[in-house]
Design a protein around this motif. Structure first.
Motif, mmCIF file in Angstrom:
data_model
loop_
_atom_site.group_PDB
_atom_site.id
_atom_site.type_symbol
_atom_site.label_atom_id
_atom_site.label_comp_id
_atom_site.label_asym_id
_atom_site.label_seq_id
_atom_site.Cartn_x
_atom_site.Cartn_y
_atom_site.Cartn_z
ATOM 1 N N ALA A 3 0.713 -1.383 0.155
ATOM 2 C CA ALA A 3 -0.340 0.168 -0.059
ATOM 3 C C ALA A 3 0.403 1.144 -0.220
ATOM 4 O O ALA A 3 0.575 2.138 -1.038
ATOM 5 C CB ALA A 3 -1.176 -0.156 0.733
ATOM 6 N N SER A 4 1.703 1.305 0.395
ATOM 7 C CA SER A 4 2.745 2.336 0.927
ATOM 8 C C SER A 4 3.394 1.941 -0.263
ATOM 9 O O SER A 4 3.960 3.258 -1.050
ATOM 10 C CB SER A 4 4.088 2.143 2.042
ATOM 11 O OG SER A 4 5.197 2.692 1.944
ATOM 12 N N LEU A 5 3.979 2.147 -1.646
ATOM 13 C CA LEU A 5 4.409 1.694 -2.468
ATOM 14 C C LEU A 5 3.790 2.009 -3.024
ATOM 15 O O LEU A 5 4.304 2.918 -4.743
ATOM 16 C CB LEU A 5 5.055 0.204 -2.445
ATOM 17 C CG LEU A 5 6.309 -0.115 -1.914
ATOM 18 C CD1 LEU A 5 6.782 -1.774 -2.704
ATOM 19 C CD2 LEU A 5 7.637 0.895 -2.404
ATOM 20 N N ARG A 6 2.636 2.148 -2.931
ATOM 21 C CA ARG A 6 1.341 1.943 -4.174
ATOM 22 C C ARG A 6 1.393 3.714 -4.320
ATOM 23 O O ARG A 6 1.064 4.159 -5.479
ATOM 24 C CB ARG A 6 -0.175 1.763 -4.182
ATOM 25 C CG ARG A 6 -0.175 0.204 -4.421
ATOM 26 C CD ARG A 6 -1.313 -0.359 -4.011
ATOM 27 N NE ARG A 6 -1.192 -2.134 -5.117
ATOM 28 C CZ ARG A 6 -2.001 -3.467 -5.160
ATOM 29 N NH1 ARG A 6 -3.035 -2.217 -4.353
ATOM 30 N NH2 ARG A 6 -2.418 -3.902 -5.297
ATOM 31 N N GLU A 7 1.407 4.342 -2.875
ATOM 32 C CA GLU A 7 0.622 5.209 -2.737
ATOM 33 C C GLU A 7 2.192 6.911 -2.861
ATOM 34 O O GLU A 7 2.038 7.660 -3.608
ATOM 35 C CB GLU A 7 0.585 6.059 -0.317
ATOM 36 C CG GLU A 7 0.149 5.519 -1.041
ATOM 37 C CD GLU A 7 -1.010 5.433 1.356
ATOM 38 O OE1 GLU A 7 0.285 5.988 1.728
ATOM 39 O OE2 GLU A 7 -1.304 4.529 2.219
ATOM 40 N N ALA A 55 1.784 9.232 -5.923
ATOM 41 C CA ALA A 55 1.936 10.541 -5.543
ATOM 42 C C ALA A 55 3.220 10.921 -7.003
ATOM 43 O O ALA A 55 3.210 12.311 -7.699
ATOM 44 C CB ALA A 55 3.041 10.521 -4.152
ATOM 45 N N ARG A 56 3.964 10.606 -7.549
ATOM 46 C CA ARG A 56 5.141 10.319 -8.475
ATOM 47 C C ARG A 56 4.730 10.535 -9.749
ATOM 48 O O ARG A 56 4.992 11.061 -10.234
ATOM 49 C CB ARG A 56 6.549 9.337 -8.347
ATOM 50 C CG ARG A 56 6.746 9.171 -7.374
ATOM 51 C CD ARG A 56 8.568 8.104 -7.366
ATOM 52 N NE ARG A 56 9.660 8.528 -6.254
ATOM 53 C CZ ARG A 56 9.991 7.443 -5.930
ATOM 54 N NH1 ARG A 56 10.334 6.663 -6.773
ATOM 55 N NH2 ARG A 56 11.251 8.431 -4.421
ATOM 56 N N GLU A 57 3.671 9.656 -9.507
ATOM 57 C CA GLU A 57 2.710 9.938 -11.224
ATOM 58 C C GLU A 57 2.282 11.144 -11.287
ATOM 59 O O GLU A 57 1.822 11.836 -12.163
ATOM 60 C CB GLU A 57 1.960 8.715 -11.545
ATOM 61 C CG GLU A 57 2.434 7.442 -11.551
ATOM 62 C CD GLU A 57 1.508 5.929 -11.779
ATOM 63 O OE1 GLU A 57 0.255 6.068 -11.995
ATOM 64 O OE2 GLU A 57 2.198 5.449 -12.023
ATOM 65 N N GLU A 58 1.186 11.287 -10.633
ATOM 66 C CA GLU A 58 0.996 12.551 -9.959
ATOM 67 C C GLU A 58 1.567 14.049 -10.247
ATOM 68 O O GLU A 58 1.493 15.162 -10.998
ATOM 69 C CB GLU A 58 0.057 13.002 -8.646
ATOM 70 C CG GLU A 58 -1.129 12.014 -8.990
ATOM 71 C CD GLU A 58 -2.226 11.997 -7.059
ATOM 72 O OE1 GLU A 58 -1.139 13.151 -6.347
ATOM 73 O OE2 GLU A 58 -2.831 11.661 -7.319
#
Length: 537
Positions: free
Chosen positions: A19-23, A27-30
């Protein structure tokens, strides 16, 4: 070498890590998307800016071509002057906008040296102008970085041009009175002679009004209103009276200008209509201002004006009675009586020969007219390249370069005229040049001659422009007075003399001048006088 990520053995910890990696990834994609949008907006803005810059460069080039290219002959002299003034403003505004856009585009990574290369060179301000220094010093003489005292090692100086608006002052002539106790008589210095006896106006004020009226084309009623705004009431009738009295004073000096001018061996002549008020008829009549100018390369640079209420040949015949030499004219029959004299030679104006071809080309696109314009343009190319040469060398260059062009042009004129209807527009244009061919060729062998009559036309151009302001001369006598002042002012301009300073000097000296003193007061003999130090609060 990339070390493998150590995964937790607990299922919960593994889910939390995912979940942390997904966040983090989200965030990096945004952040990446945001940066991508900024880049796209910047690229779009840069593209739009580049397109705008290219558009502005095109507009600027077109304006400069209009302004500095060949003048539009369909416009009158006054229309051209007003048009050129507006074009200068448009060019300056467009250049400023373009500089701003390019500076913004190149701000990142641009070098100061490149910016300096784009700056146009400005003429230095004349050393003759007084300087008023404004000191901009540091509030503190201590170094803001280390606190130590600063030592002055020089200065940066930049100059701006400023102006103090015209200001009235009262010139008080103070003459101490002395008495002799022995013979009981009073003694005082004589009051200097004034241009207008017992008048309120000093020479400087009269010159100011004269330059305003005859050079800047400000009618007296406008000057009256301007003076009222400055707190001084001078009725226009009073100012008109000054010029009436000055007519007698300056007449001998104007006569000397004419004597020197008509003794020249080369003159240009032209005339322009001037409306004259005719109260009895309730409308304006037409007078004529005749202008006579020395050649542009003559040692004497002078122009004289004569006013008459008709365009009859008697006026140039009378004015040019003492003249012998070459007279450059535009083909008007009013000069024929002068040209029939045994010692007067006619030189014709190439610009007037060109004009009917230009009008035909503009109206119909005639290939014949266009070919004539091309041939005449070749002659003007030669003139531009030889105008700075000495007269003898100029004549040799003309013979070598313009001579063959003229020979071929004459052959073409003869052949084309033989095929053209005599009474057609193109036939008349061809006949104009053929009938004056000998006079048109005159400049080829005389390096002192100009190719056209433009020098004298330039001398009367400002007067033609001024007609829009003053509309008409008030009377025939007013036209003659105007001719007197135009003679002095325009001759001063030809000799690089400030008309206001010159008129002030002349009006100060003329009241006591004798006939033998007049030559020293001629515009080409004037030398700038030191200005008195007048300090006004």
């Amino acid at each position: 070498m990339i070390m493998p990520l150590a995964l937790p053995h607990s299922k919960k910890k593994l889910q939390a890590l995912v979940a942390s990696l997904r966040e983090t990834l989200q965030a990096r994609e945004e952040e990446l998307q945001s940066q991508r949008e900024v880049i796209e907006r910047g690229a779009a803005q840069l593209k739009e800016q580049s397109a705008l810059i290219e558009k502005l460069k095109f507009e600027l080039a077109r304006l400069k071509r209009w302004r500095f290219g060949k003048s539009a002959e369909g416009l009158s002299a006054e229309q051209l002057a007003l048009w050129n003034a507006d074009l200068d403003g448009d060019i300056a505004a467009l250049q400023a906008r373009l500089d701003s856009l390019e500076a913004e585009k190149n701000r990142a990574g641009s070098k100061e040296g490149d910016e300096q290369k784009r700056q146009p060179k400005r003429r230095p301000l004349p050393d003759s102008l007084p300087r008023v220094e404004v000191l901009h010093d540091l509030a503190s003489k201590e170094c803001p970085d280390c606190g130590q005292g600063l030592e002055r090692i020089g200065e940066e100086v930049s100059e701006q041009l400023d102006i103090i608006p015209a200001k009235f002052f009262v010139r008080r002539h103070v003459r101490p009175k002395y008495c002799c106790r022995h013979c009981e008589r009073l003694h005082t210095a004589a009051l200097p002679a004034q241009p207008i006896d017992k008048g309120i106006a000093a020479a400087g004020l009269i010159s100011h009004v004269a330059v305003g009226k005859y050079l800047n084309h400000q009618p007296l009623y406008r000057q009256e209103a301007e003076f009222e705004r400055m707190g001084v009431a001078i009725p226009r009738s009073t100012m008109a009276g000054w010029f009436g009295e000055l007519e007698v004073l300056i007449d001998p000096l104007v006569g000397r200008v004419i004597e020197h001018l008509t003794a020249e061996r080369l003159l240009h002549a032209d005339e322009t209509p001037v409306p004259v008020l005719d109260p009895g008829a309730g409308k304006t009549a037409t007078g004529y201002l005749w202008a006579y100018r020395s050649g542009p390369w003559s040692r004497l640079q002078a122009v004289a004006f004569d006013f008459a209420m008709s365009r009859a040949s008697e006026w140039p015949t009378r004015f040019l009675t003492p003249f012998t030499g070459t007279l450059v004219v535009d083909g008007y029959a009013g000069y024929n009586a002068v040209l029939r004299r045994p010692h007067v030679i006619e030189a014709a104006c190439m610009a007037h020969a060109r004009r009917p071809f230009y009008e035909i080309a503009q109206a119909t696109g005639s290939p014949i007219a266009q070919n004539a314009l091309i041939e005449i343009a070749k002659l003007y190319v030669v003139e531009r390249e030889v105008k700075h040469l000495p007269p003898e060398q100029r004549a040799r260059e003309r013979q070598a370069r313009a001579g063959p062009i003229l020979s071929e042009f004459k052959r073409w004129l003869d052949e084309t005229y033989a095929k053209s209807p005599p009474r057609s527009a193109i036939g008349n244009a061809l006949a104009y040049s053929l009938n004056r061919w000998t006079a048109l060729m005159r400049y080829l062998d005389d390096g002192w001659l100009n190719i056209d009559n433009n020098p004298v036309e330039n001398a009367i151009r400002g007067i033609c422009l001024g007609r829009r302001n003053w509309l008409f001369a008030g009377s025939e006598a007013g036209g003659r007075r105007a001719a007197q002042f135009y003679t002095l002012i325009e001759t001063a301009k030809l000799n690089g003399v400030n008309p206001h300073a010159y008129l002030t000097h002349v009006l100060t000296k003329l009241p006591t001048a004798k006939a033998k003193d007049l030559d020293a007061l001629l515009p080409w003999n004037y030398r700038p006088q030191p200005s008195p130090d007048i300090i006004l609060d």
